[in-house]
Design a protein around this motif. Structure first.
Motif, PDB file in Angstrom:
ATOM      1  N   GLY A 134      17.010  -6.465  -1.360  1.00  0.00           N
ATOM      2  CA  GLY A 134      16.629  -5.627  -2.504  1.00  0.00           C
ATOM      3  C   GLY A 134      15.168  -5.858  -2.883  1.00  0.00           C
ATOM      4  O   GLY A 134      14.417  -4.917  -3.157  1.00  0.00           O
ATOM      5  N   PHE A 135      14.767  -7.138  -2.852  1.00  0.00           N
ATOM      6  CA  PHE A 135      13.368  -7.459  -3.156  1.00  0.00           C
ATOM      7  C   PHE A 135      12.437  -6.788  -2.144  1.00  0.00           C
ATOM      8  O   PHE A 135      11.389  -6.240  -2.491  1.00  0.00           O
ATOM      9  N   LYS A 136      12.857  -6.819  -0.880  1.00  0.00           N
ATOM     10  CA  LYS A 136      11.993  -6.236   0.161  1.00  0.00           C
ATOM     11  C   LYS A 136      11.835  -4.737  -0.064  1.00  0.00           C
ATOM     12  O   LYS A 136      10.723  -4.206  -0.029  1.00  0.00           O
ATOM     13  N   GLU A 137      12.934  -4.069  -0.341  1.00  0.00           N
ATOM     14  CA  GLU A 137      12.891  -2.615  -0.588  1.00  0.00           C
ATOM     15  C   GLU A 137      11.967  -2.320  -1.771  1.00  0.00           C
ATOM     16  O   GLU A 137      11.160  -1.391  -1.737  1.00  0.00           O
ATOM     17  N   ALA A 138      12.034  -3.152  -2.810  1.00  0.00           N
ATOM     18  CA  ALA A 138      11.197  -2.948  -4.010  1.00  0.00           C
ATOM     19  C   ALA A 138       9.719  -3.146  -3.677  1.00  0.00           C
ATOM     20  O   ALA A 138       8.848  -2.414  -4.167  1.00  0.00           O
ATOM     21  N   LEU A 139       9.420  -4.120  -2.803  1.00  0.00           N
ATOM     22  CA  LEU A 139       8.024  -4.362  -2.410  1.00  0.00           C
ATOM     23  C   LEU A 139       7.504  -3.213  -1.549  1.00  0.00           C
ATOM     24  O   LEU A 139       6.396  -2.706  -1.756  1.00  0.00           O
ATOM     25  N   LEU A 140       8.322  -2.736  -0.617  1.00  0.00           N
ATOM     26  CA  LEU A 140       7.889  -1.643   0.252  1.00  0.00           C
ATOM     27  C   LEU A 140       7.675  -0.363  -0.558  1.00  0.00           C
ATOM     28  O   LEU A 140       6.747   0.414  -0.297  1.00  0.00           O
ATOM     29  N   LEU A 141       8.515  -0.152  -1.559  1.00  0.00           N
ATOM     30  CA  LEU A 141       8.348   1.038  -2.404  1.00  0.00           C
ATOM     31  C   LEU A 141       7.040   0.933  -3.195  1.00  0.00           C
ATOM     32  O   LEU A 141       6.273   1.899  -3.273  1.00  0.00           O
ATOM     33  N   ALA A 142       6.726  -0.264  -3.716  1.00  0.00           N
ATOM     34  CA  ALA A 142       5.453  -0.462  -4.441  1.00  0.00           C
ATOM     35  C   ALA A 142       4.283  -0.243  -3.485  1.00  0.00           C
ATOM     36  O   ALA A 142       3.290   0.403  -3.836  1.00  0.00           O
ATOM     37  N   ARG A 143       4.413  -0.732  -2.258  1.00  0.00           N
ATOM     38  CA  ARG A 143       3.394  -0.533  -1.229  1.00  0.00           C
ATOM     39  C   ARG A 143       3.110   0.956  -1.026  1.00  0.00           C
ATOM     40  O   ARG A 143       1.968   1.409  -0.999  1.00  0.00           O
ATOM     41  N   ASP A 144       4.203   1.743  -0.919  1.00  0.00           N
ATOM     42  CA  ASP A 144       4.027   3.161  -0.623  1.00  0.00           C
ATOM     43  C   ASP A 144       3.572   3.960  -1.836  1.00  0.00           C
ATOM     44  O   ASP A 144       2.891   4.975  -1.690  1.00  0.00           O
ATOM     45  N   TYR A 145       3.922   3.492  -3.031  1.00  0.00           N
ATOM     46  CA  TYR A 145       3.355   4.132  -4.228  1.00  0.00           C
ATOM     47  C   TYR A 145       1.833   3.974  -4.184  1.00  0.00           C
ATOM     48  O   TYR A 145       1.079   4.945  -4.260  1.00  0.00           O
ATOM     49  N   LEU A 146       1.393   2.719  -3.994  1.00  0.00           N
ATOM     50  CA  LEU A 146      -0.060   2.482  -4.033  1.00  0.00           C
ATOM     51  C   LEU A 146      -0.756   3.211  -2.885  1.00  0.00           C
ATOM     52  O   LEU A 146      -1.793   3.836  -3.080  1.00  0.00           O
ATOM     53  N   GLY A 147      -0.170   3.207  -1.700  1.00  0.00           N
ATOM     54  CA  GLY A 147      -0.780   3.896  -0.553  1.00  0.00           C
ATOM     55  C   GLY A 147      -0.942   5.382  -0.809  1.00  0.00           C
ATOM     56  O   GLY A 147      -2.023   5.958  -0.607  1.00  0.00           O
ATOM     57  N   THR A 148       0.132   6.003  -1.296  1.00  0.00           N
ATOM     58  CA  THR A 148       0.084   7.442  -1.571  1.00  0.00           C
ATOM     59  C   THR A 148      -0.886   7.744  -2.703  1.00  0.00           C
ATOM     60  O   THR A 148      -1.675   8.697  -2.640  1.00  0.00           O
ATOM     61  N   TYR A 149      -0.852   6.906  -3.758  1.00  0.00           N
ATOM     62  CA  TYR A 149      -1.757   7.118  -4.892  1.00  0.00           C
ATOM     63  C   TYR A 149      -3.215   7.021  -4.452  1.00  0.00           C
ATOM     64  O   TYR A 149      -4.066   7.825  -4.852  1.00  0.00           O
ATOM     65  N   LEU A 150      -3.519   6.015  -3.620  1.00  0.00           N
ATOM     66  CA  LEU A 150      -4.916   5.847  -3.165  1.00  0.00           C
ATOM     67  C   LEU A 150      -5.356   7.045  -2.333  1.00  0.00           C
ATOM     68  O   LEU A 150      -6.436   7.604  -2.549  1.00  0.00           O
ATOM     69  N   ALA A 151      -4.497   7.481  -1.412  1.00  0.00           N
ATOM     70  CA  ALA A 151      -4.857   8.625  -0.565  1.00  0.00           C
ATOM     71  C   ALA A 151      -5.130   9.856  -1.437  1.00  0.00           C
ATOM     72  O   ALA A 151      -6.139  10.543  -1.267  1.00  0.00           O
ATOM     73  N   ASP A 152      -4.262  10.096  -2.419  1.00  0.00           N
ATOM     74  CA  ASP A 152      -4.446  11.264  -3.297  1.00  0.00           C
ATOM     75  C   ASP A 152      -5.674  11.095  -4.191  1.00  0.00           C
ATOM     76  O   ASP A 152      -6.436  12.036  -4.401  1.00  0.00           O
ATOM     77  N   ALA A 153      -5.880   9.882  -4.693  1.00  0.00           N
ATOM     78  CA  ALA A 153      -7.023   9.661  -5.606  1.00  0.00           C
ATOM     79  C   ALA A 153      -8.346   9.760  -4.852  1.00  0.00           C
ATOM     80  O   ALA A 153      -9.301  10.369  -5.346  1.00  0.00           O
ATOM     81  N   TRP A 154      -8.400   9.218  -3.624  1.00  0.00           N
ATOM     82  CA  TRP A 154      -9.647   9.262  -2.854  1.00  0.00           C
ATOM     83  C   TRP A 154     -10.073  10.707  -2.592  1.00  0.00           C
ATOM     84  O   TRP A 154     -11.248  11.021  -2.567  1.00  0.00           O
ATOM     85  N   ARG A 155      -9.078  11.584  -2.461  1.00  0.00           N
ATOM     86  CA  ARG A 155      -9.422  13.001  -2.221  1.00  0.00           C
ATOM     87  C   ARG A 155     -10.147  13.609  -3.415  1.00  0.00           C
ATOM     88  O   ARG A 155     -10.853  14.599  -3.299  1.00  0.00           O
ATOM     89  N   LEU A 156      -9.959  13.007  -4.589  1.00  0.00           N
ATOM     90  CA  LEU A 156     -10.548  13.565  -5.820  1.00  0.00           C
ATOM     91  C   LEU A 156     -11.955  13.032  -6.062  1.00  0.00           C
ATOM     92  O   LEU A 156     -12.626  13.448  -7.003  1.00  0.00           O
ATOM     93  N   LEU A 157     -12.410  12.105  -5.216  1.00  0.00           N
ATOM     94  CA  LEU A 157     -13.694  11.433  -5.464  1.00  0.00           C
ATOM     95  C   LEU A 157     -14.793  11.998  -4.566  1.00  0.00           C
ATOM     96  O   LEU A 157     -14.509  12.524  -3.493  1.00  0.00           O
ATOM     97  N   ASP A 158     -16.042  11.905  -4.989  1.00  0.00           N
ATOM     98  CA  ASP A 158     -17.123  12.217  -4.053  1.00  0.00           C
ATOM     99  C   ASP A 158     -18.222  11.165  -4.173  1.00  0.00           C
ATOM    100  O   ASP A 158     -18.410  10.573  -5.237  1.00  0.00           O
TER     101      ASP A 158
END
Ligand SMILES: [Zn+2]
Length: 430
Positions: free
Chosen positions: A338-362
């Motif tokens: 359960g801990f591992k699943e929670a860590l991987l989900l946090a990993r993918d939240y941050l990964g997706t957020y960074l990819a989306d946020a970087w697109r908004l920057l110049d």
């Protein structure tokens, strides 16, 4: 959002998630990259990248001088002799190659680059174009043991190594180093290349931070890394651990701790290294990863609300590890999966957020506070603002948005990742 589970189809490679000499008993981990099995050619090579192990190459790609002292830009392709390329096995995979052979080293460099791109193309949810595509269709992956560095430049990613005491530490066997360089390539492509007139300190710091985060999140896609991190900490990620030790053996021998506690006011009078200047931003991102992980644990009832409150109260205090470690040990023991699943989900939240946020920057207007705002906008879009408080708190804790870094104190150091062989192009030479 769901966890992005690892590829179980494609082409198999054996990769070292961490520099082999850091832990000599460590075995390379077998992973899949997205290339359909049988599609990779000798090298390895495909339509996006090809690998060369030059024979008799005197110097690395980039900026040099000819005998008259005039600037000379040395760029791919390598035309001369090469060592035999790594051959795919009968089933099209590359996991049959033995460590210690040049073929294994070639496959390792290609595998690490492809694995990192796979992870981030899933977060961007599309193909990431090369920033040098106007001149080259494919990236040349070059192994050059004589060069004491690794760099992603115009059409190439060239990796050498350094001597550490008696050992030779090869950067083409170091996942963190290769992923970091691919990280620079992703930011050059998505946000733009730094120009000589750029003097925006936060753009420099952002570049290094983003490259480190590309490597950090990609390394969390290795089962052995997530297992070791959780087994070492029971989920108490604020303790110093393998996760936050970047590139243990590269020229950044100093450990750049993602779990650092640096704040932006340390740089108001000026700065001398974009690596150091990147720390408050990387630290804020690491804390967001940990806080989202804790939220996921709470959601799944894997830790108690009392424990989470105590964790928030003690965060940043010296008593944190002593008080919290035992509690983490108890809860982790009850449900490690359960801990591992929670860590991987946090990993993918941050990964997706960074990819989306970087697109908004110049690159022209980029600031650390701009990254904060972009992340909050992405969170509003994806979750209705569920993690806004976590994001804004962790940026404020680093004094981002409250102070600005001062001027560059010293001339660009030779170790700078920005104005170097990484960023010189036939078009900037003019
Ligand atoms: Zn860098």
């Amino acid at each position: 959002m769901a966890v992005m589970h690892e590829q179980t189809t494609g082409t198999r490679f054996r990769l070292f998630p961490q520099a082999p000499e850091v832990d000599e008993d460590q075995q390379p981990e077998t992973v899949y990259v997205s290339s359909p099995s049988g599609s990779l050619m000798p090298g390895p090579s495909d339509e996006r990248m090809y690998t060369v192990y030059p024979v008799g190459k005197q110097t690395h790609y980039g900026m040099h001088e000819n005998e008259n002292g005039e600037p000379l830009l040395f760029l791919p392709p390598w035309h001369a002799e090469v060592h035999p390329p790594a051959q795919p096995g009968p089933d099209g995979h590359f996991d049959h190659l033995e460590p210690g052979t040049r073929e294994f080293e070639s496959a390792h460099l290609f595998g690490c680059a492809r694995f990192t791109l796979d992870v981030w193309e899933r977060y961007f949810d599309r193909k990431i174009e090369w920033h040098f595509r106007e001149d080259y269709e494919r990236l040349e992956l070059s192994l050059l043991p004589s060069v004491d560095n690794a760099f992603m430049g115009w059409g190439f990613l060239e990796a050498g190594g350094i001597k550490v005491e008696e050992n030779y530490s090869a950067f083409f066997l170091n996942f963190d180093v290769i992923a970091h360089e691919i990280g620079h390539g992703i930011i050059y492509s998505e946000i733009g290349m730094p120009s000589q007139d750029d003097d925006n300190p936060e753009y420099f710091g952002f570049h290094e931070s983003a490259a480190d985060l590309v490597a950090l999140l990609a390394s969390l896609h290795f089962d052995s890394v997530t297992n070791a991190v959780l087994d070492n900490t029971s989920g108490n990620l604020y303790t110093l651990n393998r996760l936050s030790r970047f590139a243990e053996t590269s020229d950044n021998t100093q450990i750049r701790l993602a779990a650092n506690d640096q704040v932006l006011s340390e740089f108001v009078d000026g700065w001398d290294s974009e690596h150091k200047l990147s720390q408050p931003l990387t630290g804020a991102m690491f804390d967001i990863l940990v806080d989202v992980f804790h939220e996921n644990l709470l959601d799944e009832g894997l830790v108690s609300a009392e424990m989470e409150d105590l964790s928030d109260k003690l965060e940043g205090s010296d008593r944190y590890v002593a008080v919290m470690q035992e509690k983490f040990d108890n809860f982790y023991r009850q449900n490690p999966e359960g801990f591992k699943e929670a860590l991987l989900l946090a990993r993918d939240y941050l990964g997706t957020y960074l990819a989306d946020a970087w697109r908004l920057l110049d690159s022209e207007t980029l600031t650390y506070q701009g990254v904060n705002v972009a992340l909050q906008d992405v969170d509003k879009f994806i979750t209705g603002g569920r993690f806004n408080r976590i994001i804004s708190n962790n940026f404020r804790m680093r004094e981002i948005g409250l102070v600005k870094p001062g001027p560059r104190l010293e001339k660009m150091s030779p170790n700078s990742h920005l104005f170097s062989d990484r960023t010189v192009t036939p078009h900037t030479l003019g």
